[in-house]
Design a protein around this motif. Structure first.
Motif, PDB file in Angstrom:
ATOM      1  N   LEU A 294      30.760  18.708 -21.153  1.00 60.50           N
ATOM      2  CA  LEU A 294      30.204  16.856 -22.046  1.00 60.50           C
ATOM      3  C   LEU A 294      31.243  16.678 -23.067  1.00 60.50           C
ATOM      4  N   GLY A 295      31.994  17.708 -24.009  1.00 60.08           N
ATOM      5  CA  GLY A 295      32.809  17.019 -25.251  1.00 60.08           C
ATOM      6  C   GLY A 295      34.460  16.384 -24.383  1.00 60.08           C
ATOM      7  N   ARG A 296      34.536  17.525 -23.145  1.00 54.97           N
ATOM      8  CA  ARG A 296      35.576  16.707 -21.983  1.00 54.97           C
ATOM      9  C   ARG A 296      35.594  14.896 -21.549  1.00 54.97           C
ATOM     10  N   CYS A 297      34.387  15.090 -21.226  1.00 54.52           N
ATOM     11  CA  CYS A 297      33.926  13.560 -20.668  1.00 54.52           C
ATOM     12  C   CYS A 297      34.472  13.249 -21.626  1.00 54.52           C
ATOM     13  N   HIS A 298      33.755  12.569 -23.006  1.00 54.18           N
ATOM     14  CA  HIS A 298      34.050  12.090 -23.899  1.00 54.18           C
ATOM     15  C   HIS A 298      35.878  11.663 -23.875  1.00 54.18           C
ATOM     16  N   ILE A 299      36.407  12.089 -23.933  1.00 56.61           N
ATOM     17  CA  ILE A 299      38.506  12.062 -23.128  1.00 56.61           C
ATOM     18  C   ILE A 299      37.657  11.372 -22.190  1.00 56.61           C
ATOM     19  N   HIS A 300      37.755  11.973 -21.113  1.00 58.35           N
ATOM     20  CA  HIS A 300      38.612  11.359 -19.814  1.00 58.35           C
ATOM     21  C   HIS A 300      37.404   9.700 -20.153  1.00 58.35           C
ATOM     22  N   VAL A 301      36.298   9.443 -20.961  1.00 61.13           N
ATOM     23  CA  VAL A 301      36.065   8.158 -20.582  1.00 61.13           C
ATOM     24  C   VAL A 301      36.875   7.200 -21.419  1.00 61.13           C
ATOM     25  N   ALA A 302      37.325   8.000 -22.643  1.00 65.57           N
ATOM     26  CA  ALA A 302      37.842   7.145 -23.677  1.00 65.57           C
ATOM     27  C   ALA A 302      38.929   7.114 -22.812  1.00 65.57           C
ATOM     28  N   ARG A 303      39.867   7.198 -22.374  1.00 65.37           N
ATOM     29  CA  ARG A 303      40.875   6.838 -21.792  1.00 65.37           C
ATOM     30  C   ARG A 303      40.899   6.381 -19.957  1.00 65.37           C
ATOM     31  N   TRP A 304      39.921   6.084 -19.955  1.00 65.48           N
ATOM     32  CA  TRP A 304      39.228   5.078 -18.664  1.00 65.48           C
ATOM     33  C   TRP A 304      39.495   3.700 -18.993  1.00 65.48           C
ATOM     34  N   ARG A 305      40.338   3.402 -18.223  1.00 63.03           N
ATOM     35  CA  ARG A 305      40.452   1.487 -18.670  1.00 63.03           C
ATOM     36  C   ARG A 305      40.371   1.211 -17.402  1.00 63.03           C
ATOM     37  N   ASP A 307      40.420  -3.860 -16.969  1.00 60.51           N
ATOM     38  CA  ASP A 307      40.295  -5.504 -17.565  1.00 60.51           C
ATOM     39  C   ASP A 307      38.858  -6.010 -16.768  1.00 60.51           C
ATOM     40  N   ASN A 308      38.768  -5.109 -15.806  1.00 63.41           N
ATOM     41  CA  ASN A 308      38.172  -6.271 -15.105  1.00 63.41           C
ATOM     42  C   ASN A 308      35.619  -5.894 -16.156  1.00 63.41           C
ATOM     43  N   PRO A 309      35.369  -7.265 -16.196  1.00 61.30           N
ATOM     44  CA  PRO A 309      34.476  -7.680 -16.757  1.00 61.30           C
ATOM     45  C   PRO A 309      33.067  -6.603 -16.799  1.00 61.30           C
ATOM     46  N   VAL A 310      32.686  -6.331 -15.464  1.00 64.60           N
ATOM     47  CA  VAL A 310      31.718  -6.107 -14.869  1.00 64.60           C
ATOM     48  C   VAL A 310      31.896  -4.179 -14.637  1.00 64.60           C
ATOM     49  N   GLN A 311      33.068  -3.737 -14.870  1.00 69.24           N
ATOM     50  CA  GLN A 311      33.531  -2.470 -15.176  1.00 69.24           C
ATOM     51  C   GLN A 311      33.749  -2.117 -17.009  1.00 69.24           C
ATOM     52  N   THR A 312      34.246  -2.767 -17.572  1.00 70.03           N
ATOM     53  CA  THR A 312      34.003  -2.813 -19.086  1.00 70.03           C
ATOM     54  C   THR A 312      32.935  -2.886 -19.673  1.00 70.03           C
ATOM     55  N   ARG A 313      31.683  -3.802 -19.331  1.00 71.92           N
ATOM     56  CA  ARG A 313      30.263  -3.440 -19.663  1.00 71.92           C
ATOM     57  C   ARG A 313      29.784  -2.214 -19.256  1.00 71.92           C
ATOM     58  N   LEU A 318      28.403   3.448 -20.622  1.00 72.90           N
ATOM     59  CA  LEU A 318      28.859   5.216 -20.450  1.00 72.90           C
ATOM     60  C   LEU A 318      29.072   5.706 -22.100  1.00 72.90           C
ATOM     61  N   ARG A 319      30.036   4.866 -22.061  1.00 72.00           N
ATOM     62  CA  ARG A 319      30.693   5.520 -23.847  1.00 72.00           C
ATOM     63  C   ARG A 319      28.630   5.832 -24.905  1.00 72.00           C
ATOM     64  N   ARG A 320      27.936   4.563 -24.842  1.00 78.87           N
ATOM     65  CA  ARG A 320      26.701   4.820 -25.547  1.00 78.87           C
ATOM     66  C   ARG A 320      26.107   5.529 -25.272  1.00 78.87           C
ATOM     67  N   ASP A 321      25.806   5.938 -23.842  1.00 82.25           N
ATOM     68  CA  ASP A 321      25.309   7.217 -23.551  1.00 82.25           C
ATOM     69  C   ASP A 321      25.642   8.300 -23.340  1.00 82.25           C
ATOM     70  N   LEU A 351      18.703   7.213 -21.124  1.00 83.52           N
ATOM     71  CA  LEU A 351      20.523   6.324 -20.462  1.00 83.52           C
ATOM     72  C   LEU A 351      20.317   5.605 -19.290  1.00 83.52           C
ATOM     73  N   GLY A 352      21.895   4.953 -18.824  1.00 82.66           N
ATOM     74  CA  GLY A 352      21.629   3.865 -17.408  1.00 82.66           C
ATOM     75  C   GLY A 352      22.058   4.806 -16.625  1.00 82.66           C
ATOM     76  N   ASP A 353      22.227   4.110 -15.343  1.00 79.44           N
ATOM     77  CA  ASP A 353      22.224   4.557 -14.236  1.00 79.44           C
ATOM     78  C   ASP A 353      23.990   5.499 -14.403  1.00 79.44           C
ATOM     79  N   GLU A 354      24.854   5.138 -15.523  1.00 79.97           N
ATOM     80  CA  GLU A 354      25.817   5.966 -15.005  1.00 79.97           C
ATOM     81  C   GLU A 354      26.089   7.474 -16.270  1.00 79.97           C
ATOM     82  N   GLY A 355      25.508   7.085 -17.091  1.00 77.91           N
ATOM     83  CA  GLY A 355      25.202   8.180 -17.914  1.00 77.91           C
ATOM     84  C   GLY A 355      23.509   9.416 -16.702  1.00 77.91           C
TER      85      GLY A 355
END
Length: 570
Positions: A294-305, A307-313, A318-321, A351-355
């Motif tokens: 789970l801690g490693r997932c924080h790193i993964h998501v922090a570096r997941w970039r 510019d698509n508005p849907v994916q940005t939301r 997911l970060r909140r989750d 949580l949302g679907d992503e989480g």
């Protein structure tokens, strides 16, 4: 790890919940993802890798062969490197030239084989292969990053971490063809081989070897430019780089056209989730592993970039989750009283679907003994699944349609927005396309990729027939419904085979269909470029062949917290 706790009877999630596009478009890789299945097998069975040929000049043009030995069987990646002008570099399927082209050869190619492949592989769709070729592929350099890395290595230094991290790959594939396409070997020819029985293993092996070729090529180009002062790419940095991939609508119809196969993927994952949820007591080691990943997932998501508005939301959610989940894992995740079931139940409201789907993947990690064997259920090699049993009573079929597509019976199919889209095949490239029914002249070319609407049409005609009439008689009067009847008879054993959403409606997001398939491949860093195509990363973090061991062959997908990790961005 093996749980010491006993189990209760597993409870599966309902297809009506799992098979919504919003959830399928939120899937993450897991232990059953095909890349991880392959790397575990290669390490466990001690596959031997070699590079019998690397004949590439200083401009990056030539050929190479990478061989893989498993027992008495050999697979060879035949790679052709080209000097492609920047102006010709394109991810679009209509491209006619690439930086590198590849074929996975069944066996050891002779010089005559290599000469033959040199004539046809660079042509890709315009060429024709033989049954000795299992996979056909091509890739393009990530232009600016490629130049930066070559220049850095040539000057005797490593490339800039941040520059590398903004892209995450040196090349990206734009197609990986197999199973008979363009002359490659049919699936029937290889389906009984244990190492290729799981889905897409030949394709995953091809991409794994392409990644090694890309590393070797960039090192070669650095030496060619810098001579004795050049240095090779640092192995740790090379490991963090994946292979990019650009995927468009060509992949989306797959999950509609292969309902039994897709069911088997989803059902295997759901069986694994249910089995883990039934664990009554987790060990301290199992809880510790979950928290570590789970801690490693924080790193993964922090570096997941993206510019698509849907994916940005979605990423923001997911970060909140992850933050909420981490709080629960630290305070409320205890070993007793069905810990994983409690976690899943909690996530459904918190949580949302992503989480939720990230948790569903993460809870599988400590339980190889419960999960990994399920990969044997994920193929579909039945040869008679498309045959129609005309003896089935009309009443039975009508009830099946009502049970699976009850939600669709409530849709007003006369409204334009509910059938706004048309799936068709382009004349030029024979690739799936998505058109606007009421704005383009494409309705006459529609493919049967709207199963909900078609099922409702069949249900209406079936309602005028007696329950005990055989389906064969119904189809004599209504042959236009043959594909619906065939589909439902295929899906009698496939409860997760049908998407529970409208695939031709105005609100359709095709990238949800793409992601559901790519997550099973093991892809990460989904970066939609529109609602119809997406860039991903494959094998980022995986050990290269010379470093692959049983101890590092599996959880490479989770980033190392002790070092910078390349991420995929624009």
């Amino acid at each position: 790890m093996t749980s010491t706790g006993s189990s209760t009877a597993p409870v599966w999630r309902e297809p009506a919940r799992v098979m919504r596009l919003s959830r399928l478009g939120s899937l993450h890789q897991c232990r059953l993802s095909f890349m991880r299945v392959l790397t575990r097998r290669m390490a466990r069975e001690g596959w031997r890798f070699s590079r019998p040929l690397f004949d590439i000049d200083g401009t990056g043009v030539g050929r190479a062969v990478y061989a893989v030995e498993r027992g008495d069987r050999v697979y060879s990646l035949v790679a052709f490197a080209h000097d492609l002008p920047d102006a010709l570099r394109s991810d679009r399927v209509i491209a006619e030239a690439w930086d590198a082209t590849f074929a996975l050869f069944d066996g050891v190619p002779t010089r005559a084989d290599l000469d033959r492949l040199a004539e046809t592989v660079p042509l890709q769709e315009a060429g024709r292969l033989s049954e000795r070729e299992l996979v056909l592929s091509r890739a393009n350099r990530s232009g600016r990053l490629w130049r930066h890395v070559v220049e850095a290595l040539a000057s005797g230094r490593q490339p800039d971490n941040d520059t590398v991290g903004r892209v995450g790959y040196l090349m990206r594939t734009t197609a990986v063809y197999a199973s008979g396409k363009f002359g490659t070997a049919d699936r029937d020819r290889i389906r009984d081989r244990p190492e290729l029985k799981a889905p897409f293993q030949a394709e995953m092996l091809t991409v794994y070897l392409i990644r090694t070729f890309v590393r070797d090529l960039v090192n070669h180009m650095g030496r060619a430019a810098g001579g004795d002062g050049a240095v090779p790419l640092d192995p740790a940095l090379a490991r963090r780089l994946g292979i990019g991939n650009s995927t468009g609508l060509g992949m989306a119809p797959f999950i509609v056209n292969h309902p039994v196969l897709f069911n088997n993927w989803i059902a295997a994952r759901e069986a694994a989730i249910a089995s883990v949820r039934a664990v009554e007591r987790a060990t301290n080691g199992e809880l510790a592993l979950f928290r570590d990943l789970l801690g490693r997932c924080h790193i993964h998501v922090a570096r997941w970039r993206s510019d698509n508005p849907v994916q940005t939301r979605k990423l923001a959610g997911l970060r909140r989750d992850l933050d909420v989940l981490t709080g629960y894992a630290e305070a409320d995740l205890t070993p007793d009283h069905l810990p994983w079931d409690r976690l899943m139940c909690w996530s459904e409201s918190a949580l949302g679907d992503e989480g939720q789907e990230l948790i569903a993947s993460l809870i599988l990690e400590p339980y190889a003994d419960r999960v990994d064997a399920l990969v044997d259920t994920m193929s579909d090699d039945a040869v008679d699944s498309g045959l129609i049993d005309g003896r089935v009573p009309v009443g039975t079929l009508r009830r099946q349609i009502g049970e699976t597509f009850g939600w669709a019976l409530a849709i007003d199919w006369t409204r334009r927005r509910n059938q706004a889209r048309v799936w068709y095949v382009s004349e030029e490239k024979l690739e799936p396309r998505l058109g606007e029914r009421f704005e383009e002249p494409v309705a006459a070319y529609e493919q049967p990729l709207g199963p909900a609407r078609d099922a409702v049409r069949a249900h209406g005609d079936l309602s005028r027939w007696p329950d005990d009439a055989p389906v064969a008689r119904f189809l004599l009067a209504h042959p236009e419904h043959r594909h619906v009847v065939r589909r439902f008879q295929m899906c009698r054993r496939a409860p997760y085979g049908e998407i529970r959403d409208n695939t031709i409606g105005a609100d359709l997001m095709p990238i949800d269909m793409l992601r559901s398939k790519l997550a099973f491949f093991g892809a990460t860093h989904f970066d939609p470029r529109s609602d119809r195509w997406v860039r991903i990363s494959m094998y980022a973090g995986a050990p290269h062949p010379e470093a692959l061991t049983v101890s590092n062959a599996d959880r490479w997908i989770y980033p190392d917290p002790d070092g910078p990790v390349a991420s995929v961005g624009t």
